[in-house]
Design a protein around this motif. Structure first.
Motif, PDB file in Angstrom:
ATOM      1  N   ALA A 116       8.319  55.659  11.002  1.00 14.01           N
ATOM      2  CA  ALA A 116       8.276  54.195  10.933  1.00 14.01           C
ATOM      3  C   ALA A 116       7.403  53.600  12.027  1.00 14.01           C
ATOM      4  CB  ALA A 116       9.697  53.634  11.047  1.00 14.01           C
ATOM      5  N   GLY A 117       7.062  54.383  13.038  1.00 12.80           N
ATOM      6  CA  GLY A 117       6.280  53.859  14.154  1.00 12.80           C
ATOM      7  C   GLY A 117       4.894  54.447  14.270  1.00 12.80           C
ATOM      8  N   LEU A 118       4.335  54.951  13.173  1.00 11.14           N
ATOM      9  CA  LEU A 118       3.023  55.581  13.237  1.00 11.14           C
ATOM     10  C   LEU A 118       1.883  54.580  13.348  1.00 11.14           C
ATOM     11  CD1 LEU A 118       3.347  58.504  10.652  1.00 11.14           C
ATOM     12  CD2 LEU A 118       3.490  58.606  13.129  1.00 11.14           C
ATOM     13  N   GLY A 119       2.159  53.323  13.153  1.00 12.12           N
ATOM     14  CA  GLY A 119       1.120  52.298  13.272  1.00 12.12           C
ATOM     15  C   GLY A 119       1.707  50.945  12.945  1.00 12.12           C
ATOM     16  N   LEU A 129       6.458  56.700   2.674  1.00  8.73           N
ATOM     17  CA  LEU A 129       5.590  56.194   3.722  1.00  8.73           C
ATOM     18  C   LEU A 129       4.554  55.266   3.087  1.00  8.73           C
ATOM     19  CD1 LEU A 129       5.056  56.558   6.805  1.00  8.73           C
ATOM     20  CD2 LEU A 129       3.308  58.232   6.172  1.00  8.73           C
ATOM     21  N   TYR A 130       4.537  54.019   3.543  1.00  9.37           N
ATOM     22  CA  TYR A 130       3.615  53.018   3.011  1.00  9.37           C
ATOM     23  C   TYR A 130       2.489  52.790   4.015  1.00  9.37           C
ATOM     24  CZ  TYR A 130       7.538  51.956  -0.108  1.00  9.37           C
ATOM     25  OH  TYR A 130       8.567  52.037  -1.019  1.00  9.37           O
ATOM     26  N   VAL A 131       1.254  52.933   3.565  1.00  6.80           N
ATOM     27  CA  VAL A 131       0.099  52.719   4.428  1.00  6.80           C
ATOM     28  C   VAL A 131      -0.813  51.679   3.778  1.00  6.80           C
ATOM     29  CG1 VAL A 131       0.190  55.047   5.381  1.00  6.80           C
ATOM     30  CG2 VAL A 131      -1.202  54.614   3.358  1.00  6.80           C
ATOM     31  N   PRO A 132      -1.516  50.879   4.590  1.00 10.73           N
ATOM     32  CA  PRO A 132      -2.375  49.838   4.012  1.00 10.73           C
ATOM     33  C   PRO A 132      -3.570  50.434   3.284  1.00 10.73           C
ATOM     34  CG  PRO A 132      -2.724  50.014   6.382  1.00 10.73           C
ATOM     35  CD  PRO A 132      -1.560  50.890   6.064  1.00 10.73           C
ATOM     36  N   ASP A 133      -3.839  49.917   2.107  1.00 10.40           N
ATOM     37  CA  ASP A 133      -4.971  50.391   1.312  1.00 10.40           C
ATOM     38  C   ASP A 133      -5.350  49.289   0.338  1.00 10.40           C
ATOM     39  OD1 ASP A 133      -6.773  51.685  -0.430  1.00 10.40           O
ATOM     40  OD2 ASP A 133      -5.796  53.609  -0.091  1.00 10.40           O
ATOM     41  N   PRO A 134      -6.623  48.857   0.332  1.00  7.51           N
ATOM     42  CA  PRO A 134      -7.024  47.805  -0.607  1.00  7.51           C
ATOM     43  C   PRO A 134      -6.909  48.234  -2.062  1.00  7.51           C
ATOM     44  CG  PRO A 134      -8.940  48.741   0.493  1.00  7.51           C
ATOM     45  CD  PRO A 134      -7.740  49.273   1.192  1.00  7.51           C
ATOM     46  N   TYR A 135      -6.890  49.545  -2.312  1.00 13.38           N
ATOM     47  CA  TYR A 135      -6.732  50.064  -3.668  1.00 13.38           C
ATOM     48  C   TYR A 135      -5.597  51.092  -3.652  1.00 13.38           C
ATOM     49  CZ  TYR A 135     -11.252  47.877  -3.883  1.00 13.38           C
ATOM     50  OH  TYR A 135     -12.265  46.971  -3.790  1.00 13.38           O
ATOM     51  N   PRO A 136      -4.357  50.617  -3.609  1.00 17.25           N
ATOM     52  CA  PRO A 136      -3.215  51.519  -3.394  1.00 17.25           C
ATOM     53  C   PRO A 136      -2.987  52.485  -4.542  1.00 17.25           C
ATOM     54  CG  PRO A 136      -2.471  49.298  -3.952  1.00 17.25           C
ATOM     55  CD  PRO A 136      -3.948  49.212  -3.741  1.00 17.25           C
ATOM     56  N   GLU A 137      -2.549  53.669  -4.182  1.00 18.02           N
ATOM     57  CA  GLU A 137      -2.143  54.687  -5.130  1.00 18.02           C
ATOM     58  C   GLU A 137      -0.824  55.280  -4.658  1.00 18.02           C
ATOM     59  OE1 GLU A 137      -5.077  57.537  -6.703  1.00 18.02           O
ATOM     60  OE2 GLU A 137      -6.526  56.556  -5.386  1.00 18.02           O
ATOM     61  N   THR A 138      -0.147  55.967  -5.553  1.00 23.33           N
ATOM     62  CA  THR A 138       1.093  56.660  -5.209  1.00 23.33           C
ATOM     63  C   THR A 138       0.852  58.160  -5.271  1.00 23.33           C
ATOM     64  OG1 THR A 138       2.454  54.867  -6.092  1.00 23.33           O
ATOM     65  CG2 THR A 138       3.509  57.017  -5.814  1.00 23.33           C
ATOM     66  N   PHE A 139       1.231  58.859  -4.198  1.00 28.45           N
ATOM     67  CA  PHE A 139       1.070  60.302  -4.133  1.00 28.45           C
ATOM     68  C   PHE A 139       2.433  60.946  -3.923  1.00 28.45           C
ATOM     69  CE2 PHE A 139      -2.885  58.495  -2.519  1.00 28.45           C
ATOM     70  CZ  PHE A 139      -3.843  59.170  -3.264  1.00 28.45           C
ATOM     71  N   GLU A 140       2.641  62.070  -4.557  1.00 26.50           N
ATOM     72  CA  GLU A 140       3.871  62.848  -4.376  1.00 26.50           C
ATOM     73  C   GLU A 140       3.546  64.089  -3.560  1.00 26.50           C
ATOM     74  OE1 GLU A 140       6.855  62.013  -5.267  1.00 26.50           O
ATOM     75  OE2 GLU A 140       6.390  60.253  -6.518  1.00 26.50           O
ATOM     76  N   ARG A 141       4.318  64.326  -2.517  1.00 28.04           N
ATOM     77  CA  ARG A 141       4.055  65.522  -1.715  1.00 28.04           C
ATOM     78  C   ARG A 141       4.737  66.748  -2.281  1.00 28.04           C
ATOM     79  NH1 ARG A 141       7.671  67.583   2.061  1.00 28.04           N
ATOM     80  NH2 ARG A 141       9.634  66.466   2.278  1.00 28.04           N
ATOM     81  N   ASN A 155      -6.722  51.422  17.143  1.00 30.41           N
ATOM     82  CA  ASN A 155      -5.272  51.259  17.049  1.00 30.41           C
ATOM     83  C   ASN A 155      -4.779  51.042  15.632  1.00 30.41           C
ATOM     84  OD1 ASN A 155      -4.626  51.583  19.774  1.00 30.41           O
ATOM     85  ND2 ASN A 155      -5.184  49.471  20.242  1.00 30.41           N
ATOM     86  N   GLY A 156      -5.643  50.603  14.731  1.00 28.84           N
ATOM     87  CA  GLY A 156      -5.216  50.366  13.354  1.00 28.84           C
ATOM     88  C   GLY A 156      -5.627  51.457  12.390  1.00 28.84           C
ATOM     89  N   ALA A 157      -6.150  52.571  12.909  1.00 27.77           N
ATOM     90  CA  ALA A 157      -6.683  53.612  12.041  1.00 27.77           C
ATOM     91  C   ALA A 157      -5.574  54.452  11.424  1.00 27.77           C
ATOM     92  CB  ALA A 157      -7.631  54.519  12.829  1.00 27.77           C
ATOM     93  N   SER A 158      -5.821  54.922  10.208  1.00 31.50           N
ATOM     94  CA  SER A 158      -4.952  55.918   9.584  1.00 31.50           C
ATOM     95  C   SER A 158      -5.765  56.644   8.525  1.00 31.50           C
ATOM     96  CB  SER A 158      -3.713  55.271   8.956  1.00 31.50           C
ATOM     97  OG  SER A 158      -4.069  54.432   7.878  1.00 31.50           O
ATOM     98  N   VAL A 159      -5.646  57.962   8.496  1.00 27.76           N
ATOM     99  CA  VAL A 159      -6.315  58.770   7.480  1.00 27.76           C
ATOM    100  C   VAL A 159      -5.303  59.779   6.972  1.00 27.76           C
ATOM    101  CG1 VAL A 159      -8.635  58.502   8.422  1.00 27.76           C
ATOM    102  CG2 VAL A 159      -7.190  60.370   9.233  1.00 27.76           C
ATOM    103  N   PHE A 160      -5.446  60.157   5.724  1.00 28.27           N
ATOM    104  CA  PHE A 160      -4.501  61.110   5.169  1.00 28.27           C
ATOM    105  C   PHE A 160      -5.161  61.878   4.034  1.00 28.27           C
ATOM    106  CE2 PHE A 160      -3.935  57.009   3.143  1.00 28.27           C
ATOM    107  CZ  PHE A 160      -3.973  57.311   1.792  1.00 28.27           C
ATOM    108  N   SER A 161      -4.559  62.996   3.680  1.00 32.83           N
ATOM    109  CA  SER A 161      -5.100  63.808   2.591  1.00 32.83           C
ATOM    110  C   SER A 161      -3.967  64.471   1.824  1.00 32.83           C
ATOM    111  CB  SER A 161      -6.042  64.880   3.136  1.00 32.83           C
ATOM    112  OG  SER A 161      -6.452  65.760   2.096  1.00 32.83           O
ATOM    113  N   PHE A 162      -4.053  64.398   0.498  1.00 34.37           N
ATOM    114  CA  PHE A 162      -3.131  65.088  -0.391  1.00 34.37           C
ATOM    115  C   PHE A 162      -3.853  66.190  -1.167  1.00 34.37           C
ATOM    116  CE2 PHE A 162      -0.681  61.400   0.559  1.00 34.37           C
ATOM    117  CZ  PHE A 162       0.649  61.760   0.348  1.00 34.37           C
ATOM    118  N   ASP A 163      -5.067  66.541  -0.729  1.00 33.79           N
ATOM    119  CA  ASP A 163      -5.886  67.478  -1.486  1.00 33.79           C
ATOM    120  C   ASP A 163      -5.447  68.929  -1.326  1.00 33.79           C
ATOM    121  OD1 ASP A 163      -7.383  65.349  -2.329  1.00 33.79           O
ATOM    122  OD2 ASP A 163      -8.934  65.586  -0.805  1.00 33.79           O
TER     123      ASP A 163
END
Length: 271
Positions: A116-119, A129-141, A155-163
Protein backbone atom coordinates in the motif's frame (compact mmCIF):
# COMPACT_ATOMS: atom_id res chain seq x y z
CA UNK A 1 13.13 13.54 -32.81
CA UNK A 2 12.23 11.74 -29.57
CA UNK A 3 8.57 12.74 -29.57
CA UNK A 4 7.36 9.22 -30.51
CA UNK A 5 8.50 7.96 -27.10
CA UNK A 6 5.78 10.06 -25.51
CA UNK A 7 2.95 9.49 -27.99
CA UNK A 8 -0.09 8.76 -25.81
CA UNK A 9 -1.52 5.58 -27.33
CA UNK A 10 1.85 4.37 -28.59
CA UNK A 11 4.30 5.27 -25.83
CA UNK A 12 6.88 2.47 -25.66
CA UNK A 13 10.59 1.72 -25.88
CA UNK A 14 11.67 -1.09 -28.22
CA UNK A 15 13.55 -3.89 -26.45
CA UNK A 16 16.71 -3.31 -28.49
CA UNK A 17 16.93 0.23 -27.04
CA UNK A 18 16.43 -0.79 -23.40
CA UNK A 19 19.63 -1.20 -21.36
CA UNK A 20 18.96 -4.19 -19.12
CA UNK A 21 22.34 -5.36 -17.80
CA UNK A 22 22.71 -4.78 -14.03
CA UNK A 23 24.96 -1.81 -13.31
CA UNK A 24 27.06 -3.89 -10.93
CA UNK A 25 27.90 -6.21 -13.86
CA UNK A 26 28.21 -3.84 -16.81
CA UNK A 27 29.01 -0.14 -16.52
CA UNK A 28 26.29 2.04 -18.05
CA UNK A 29 28.86 3.88 -20.17
CA UNK A 30 29.62 0.55 -21.87
CA UNK A 31 25.90 -0.14 -22.31
CA UNK A 32 25.40 3.28 -23.90
CA UNK A 33 28.25 2.64 -26.33
CA UNK A 34 26.58 -0.62 -27.31
CA UNK A 35 23.24 1.14 -27.62
CA UNK A 36 24.70 3.71 -30.02
CA UNK A 37 25.74 0.83 -32.29
CA UNK A 38 22.29 -0.81 -32.46
CA UNK A 39 21.46 -1.67 -36.06
CA UNK A 40 18.76 0.52 -37.62
CA UNK A 41 17.45 -2.64 -39.31
CA UNK A 42 16.99 -4.30 -35.90
CA UNK A 43 15.05 -1.27 -34.65
CA UNK A 44 12.79 -1.32 -37.70
CA UNK A 45 12.12 -5.06 -37.32
CA UNK A 46 11.15 -4.59 -33.67
CA UNK A 47 8.84 -1.69 -34.51
CA UNK A 48 7.11 -3.82 -37.12
CA UNK A 49 6.68 -6.63 -34.58
CA UNK A 50 5.58 -4.35 -31.73
CA UNK A 51 2.92 -2.68 -33.86
CA UNK A 52 1.78 -5.87 -35.64
CA UNK A 53 3.12 -4.76 -39.01
CA UNK A 54 1.47 -1.32 -39.08
CA UNK A 55 3.69 1.38 -37.57
CA UNK A 56 1.48 4.32 -36.46
CA UNK A 57 2.04 7.78 -37.87
CA UNK A 58 3.52 8.93 -34.54
CA UNK A 59 6.47 6.62 -35.20
CA UNK A 60 6.87 7.27 -38.93
CA UNK A 61 9.72 9.74 -38.33
CA UNK A 62 11.66 6.94 -36.66
CA UNK A 63 11.03 4.63 -39.61
CA UNK A 64 12.27 7.37 -41.95
CA UNK A 65 15.43 8.13 -39.92
CA UNK A 66 16.15 5.20 -37.57
CA UNK A 67 19.87 5.93 -37.11
CA UNK A 68 19.20 9.56 -36.16
CA UNK A 69 16.64 8.38 -33.62
CA UNK A 70 19.11 5.92 -32.07
CA UNK A 71 21.73 8.66 -31.81
CA UNK A 72 19.33 11.14 -30.19
CA UNK A 73 17.97 8.51 -27.81
CA UNK A 74 21.46 7.50 -26.69
CA UNK A 75 22.36 11.15 -26.08
CA UNK A 76 19.27 11.61 -23.89
CA UNK A 77 20.11 8.53 -21.81
CA UNK A 78 23.69 9.75 -21.40
CA UNK A 79 22.47 13.15 -20.17
CA UNK A 80 19.99 11.49 -17.81
CA UNK A 81 22.75 9.32 -16.36
CA UNK A 82 24.92 12.37 -15.75
CA UNK A 83 22.09 13.70 -13.57
CA UNK A 84 21.12 10.42 -11.86
CA UNK A 85 24.57 8.86 -11.61
CA UNK A 86 25.63 10.63 -8.40
CA UNK A 87 22.37 9.62 -6.70
CA UNK A 88 22.77 6.02 -7.84
CA UNK A 89 26.27 5.77 -6.38
CA UNK A 90 24.93 6.97 -3.02
CA UNK A 91 21.83 4.80 -3.03
CA UNK A 92 23.43 1.58 -1.79
CA UNK A 93 22.43 2.00 1.85
CA UNK A 94 18.85 2.98 0.92
CA UNK A 95 18.50 -0.05 -1.33
CA UNK A 96 19.92 -2.32 1.38
CA UNK A 97 17.54 -0.86 3.95
CA UNK A 98 14.59 -1.38 1.59
CA UNK A 99 15.60 -5.02 1.06
CA UNK A 100 15.64 -5.40 4.84
CA UNK A 101 12.22 -3.74 5.17
CA UNK A 102 10.61 -5.99 2.56
CA UNK A 103 12.30 -9.05 4.01
CA UNK A 104 10.97 -8.31 7.50
CA UNK A 105 7.49 -7.76 6.08
CA UNK A 106 7.61 -11.02 4.11
CA UNK A 107 8.58 -13.21 7.06
CA UNK A 108 6.11 -11.36 9.32
CA UNK A 109 3.12 -11.73 6.96
CA UNK A 110 3.01 -7.93 6.82
CA UNK A 111 3.32 -7.29 3.08
CA UNK A 112 -0.06 -5.49 2.60
CA UNK A 113 1.15 -2.23 4.26
CA UNK A 114 4.33 -2.41 2.19
CA UNK A 115 2.32 -2.84 -1.02
CA UNK A 116 0.00 0.00 0.00
CA UNK A 117 2.99 2.31 0.38
CA UNK A 118 4.89 1.68 -2.85
CA UNK A 119 4.05 5.14 -4.17
CA UNK A 120 1.75 8.07 -3.58
CA UNK A 121 -0.40 7.02 -6.55
CA UNK A 122 -0.35 3.28 -5.82
CA UNK A 123 -3.17 1.58 -3.89
CA UNK A 124 -3.47 -1.94 -2.53
CA UNK A 125 -6.89 -3.28 -1.60
CA UNK A 126 -8.46 -6.75 -1.42
CA UNK A 127 -5.39 -8.50 -2.85
CA UNK A 128 -5.28 -6.15 -5.84
CA UNK A 129 -2.55 -3.62 -6.60
CA UNK A 130 -3.80 -0.53 -8.44
CA UNK A 131 -1.28 1.58 -10.36
CA UNK A 132 -1.92 4.72 -12.42
CA UNK A 133 -2.21 4.11 -16.15
CA UNK A 134 -3.93 6.25 -18.81
CA UNK A 135 -4.94 3.00 -20.54
CA UNK A 136 -5.67 0.62 -17.66
CA UNK A 137 -5.66 -3.14 -18.02
CA UNK A 138 -6.22 -6.00 -15.61
CA UNK A 139 -3.50 -8.61 -15.16
CA UNK A 140 -3.65 -11.86 -13.22
CA UNK A 141 -0.46 -13.09 -11.60
CA UNK A 142 -1.82 -16.58 -11.03
CA UNK A 143 0.64 -18.59 -8.97
CA UNK A 144 3.67 -16.51 -9.98
CA UNK A 145 5.63 -14.83 -7.17
CA UNK A 146 5.80 -11.03 -7.08
CA UNK A 147 9.29 -9.51 -7.15
CA UNK A 148 9.57 -5.98 -5.74
CA UNK A 149 12.32 -3.90 -7.38
CA UNK A 150 13.21 -0.61 -5.62
CA UNK A 151 14.48 1.97 -8.13
CA UNK A 152 16.52 5.16 -8.02
CA UNK A 153 14.07 7.21 -10.07
CA UNK A 154 11.49 9.96 -9.93
CA UNK A 155 9.19 9.87 -6.91
CA UNK A 156 6.14 9.10 -9.05
CA UNK A 157 7.72 6.38 -11.18
CA UNK A 158 6.45 2.82 -11.41
CA UNK A 159 7.22 0.07 -13.92
CA UNK A 160 6.02 -3.48 -14.00
CA UNK A 161 6.01 -6.58 -16.17
CA UNK A 162 3.70 -9.57 -16.48
CA UNK A 163 5.59 -11.02 -19.46
CA UNK A 164 7.74 -13.55 -17.60
CA UNK A 165 6.18 -16.98 -17.02
CA UNK A 166 8.05 -17.48 -13.73
CA UNK A 167 7.51 -14.16 -11.92
CA UNK A 168 5.75 -10.81 -11.89
CA UNK A 169 7.93 -7.81 -11.04
CA UNK A 170 7.07 -4.30 -9.93
CA UNK A 171 9.54 -1.41 -9.80
CA UNK A 172 8.95 1.54 -7.48
CA UNK A 173 10.95 4.49 -6.06
CA UNK A 174 13.12 3.46 -3.13
CA UNK A 175 11.86 5.17 0.07
CA UNK A 176 13.73 8.29 1.24
CA UNK A 177 14.86 8.94 -2.32
CA UNK A 178 14.60 12.70 -1.83
CA UNK A 179 17.59 12.61 0.54
CA UNK A 180 19.81 11.74 -2.42
CA UNK A 181 19.05 15.05 -4.10
CA UNK A 182 19.92 17.17 -1.08
CA UNK A 183 22.59 16.42 1.47
CA UNK A 184 22.77 12.66 1.62
CA UNK A 185 22.05 11.18 5.02
CA UNK A 186 22.29 7.61 6.18
CA UNK A 187 18.91 6.10 7.13
CA UNK A 188 18.11 6.35 10.82
CA UNK A 189 19.58 3.20 12.36
CA UNK A 190 17.32 3.63 15.40
CA UNK A 191 14.23 2.66 13.45
CA UNK A 192 12.61 -0.51 14.67
CA UNK A 193 11.01 -3.20 12.52
CA UNK A 194 7.53 -1.65 12.67
CA UNK A 195 8.87 1.66 11.31
CA UNK A 196 10.78 -0.15 8.59
CA UNK A 197 7.67 -1.98 7.43
CA UNK A 198 4.98 0.72 7.56
CA UNK A 199 6.96 3.98 7.83
CA UNK A 200 7.59 6.30 10.77
CA UNK A 201 4.26 8.17 10.90
CA UNK A 202 2.13 5.07 10.32
CA UNK A 203 4.07 3.25 13.04
CA UNK A 204 3.32 6.15 15.41
CA UNK A 205 -0.36 5.99 14.48
CA UNK A 206 -0.54 2.27 15.20
CA UNK A 207 1.21 2.70 18.53
CA UNK A 208 -1.04 5.61 19.49
CA UNK A 209 -4.15 3.52 18.82
CA UNK A 210 -3.79 1.40 21.94
CA UNK A 211 -7.17 3.04 22.54
CA UNK A 212 -9.55 4.31 19.81
CA UNK A 213 -9.05 7.95 18.89
CA UNK A 214 -10.60 10.57 16.66
CA UNK A 215 -8.80 11.64 13.51
CA UNK A 216 -8.50 15.17 14.85
CA UNK A 217 -6.94 14.04 18.13
CA UNK A 218 -4.47 11.82 16.28
CA UNK A 219 -3.42 14.65 13.99
CA UNK A 220 -2.91 16.96 16.97
CA UNK A 221 -1.03 14.37 19.03
CA UNK A 222 1.31 13.44 16.18
CA UNK A 223 1.75 17.05 14.96
CA UNK A 224 0.55 16.60 11.39
CA UNK A 225 -2.19 18.13 9.27
CA UNK A 226 -5.66 16.54 9.09
CA UNK A 227 -5.11 15.86 5.38
CA UNK A 228 -1.87 14.00 6.10
CA UNK A 229 -3.57 11.98 8.83
CA UNK A 230 -6.48 11.13 6.52
CA UNK A 231 -4.11 9.89 3.82
CA UNK A 232 -2.02 7.68 6.11
CA UNK A 233 -5.02 6.26 7.97
CA UNK A 234 -6.57 5.47 4.60
CA UNK A 235 -3.47 3.50 3.63
CA UNK A 236 -3.48 1.66 6.95
CA UNK A 237 -7.18 0.90 6.50
CA UNK A 238 -6.53 -0.50 3.00
CA UNK A 239 -3.95 -2.81 4.55
CA UNK A 240 -6.47 -3.99 7.16
CA UNK A 241 -4.53 -2.52 10.09
CA UNK A 242 -7.06 0.09 11.24
CA UNK A 243 -10.77 0.74 10.84
CA UNK A 244 -12.57 4.10 10.66
CA UNK A 245 -16.12 4.96 11.63
CA UNK A 246 -17.94 8.29 11.64
CA UNK A 247 -19.86 9.08 14.81
CA UNK A 248 -21.53 12.47 14.68
CA UNK A 249 -18.95 15.14 13.85
CA UNK A 250 -15.95 12.89 14.46
CA UNK A 251 -14.29 10.02 12.66
CA UNK A 252 -13.05 7.41 15.10
CA UNK A 253 -10.03 5.25 14.28
CA UNK A 254 -9.41 1.87 15.85
CA UNK A 255 -6.58 -0.59 15.52
CA UNK A 256 -7.85 -3.89 14.11
CA UNK A 257 -6.83 -7.22 15.55
CA UNK A 258 -4.51 -7.55 12.59
CA UNK A 259 -2.96 -4.16 13.34
CA UNK A 260 -2.50 -5.01 17.02
CA UNK A 261 -0.90 -8.33 16.11
CA UNK A 262 1.50 -6.59 13.75
CA UNK A 263 2.55 -4.09 16.44
CA UNK A 264 3.09 -6.93 18.93
CA UNK A 265 5.05 -8.98 16.42
CA UNK A 266 7.38 -6.23 15.21
CA UNK A 267 7.97 -4.35 18.44
CA UNK A 268 7.61 -6.99 21.11
CA UNK A 269 5.19 -4.70 22.92
CA UNK A 270 1.72 -5.62 24.07
CA UNK A 271 -1.15 -3.36 24.96
Amino acid sequence: MLRPLFAREYSMVPDCLTPTAPLWETDLAVQLEQLAEVSPHLLLRELEADFAGTVPRQWRSVVDRPKAFITAYTAILRAAWEAFGPAWTQAGSLLAREAERVGIAAVSNALPPVLAGLGHRVRFSEQTLYVPDPYPETFERGTRPVVLVPMVSGNGASVFSFDRPDAVWFGYPVPALSTLWTSFREPDERKDSLQLVVGTLRAEILRELVRPSTMGRLASTLSCTPATMTYHCGQLESAGLVSRERQGQHVWVRRTSRGAALVDLLTGRHG
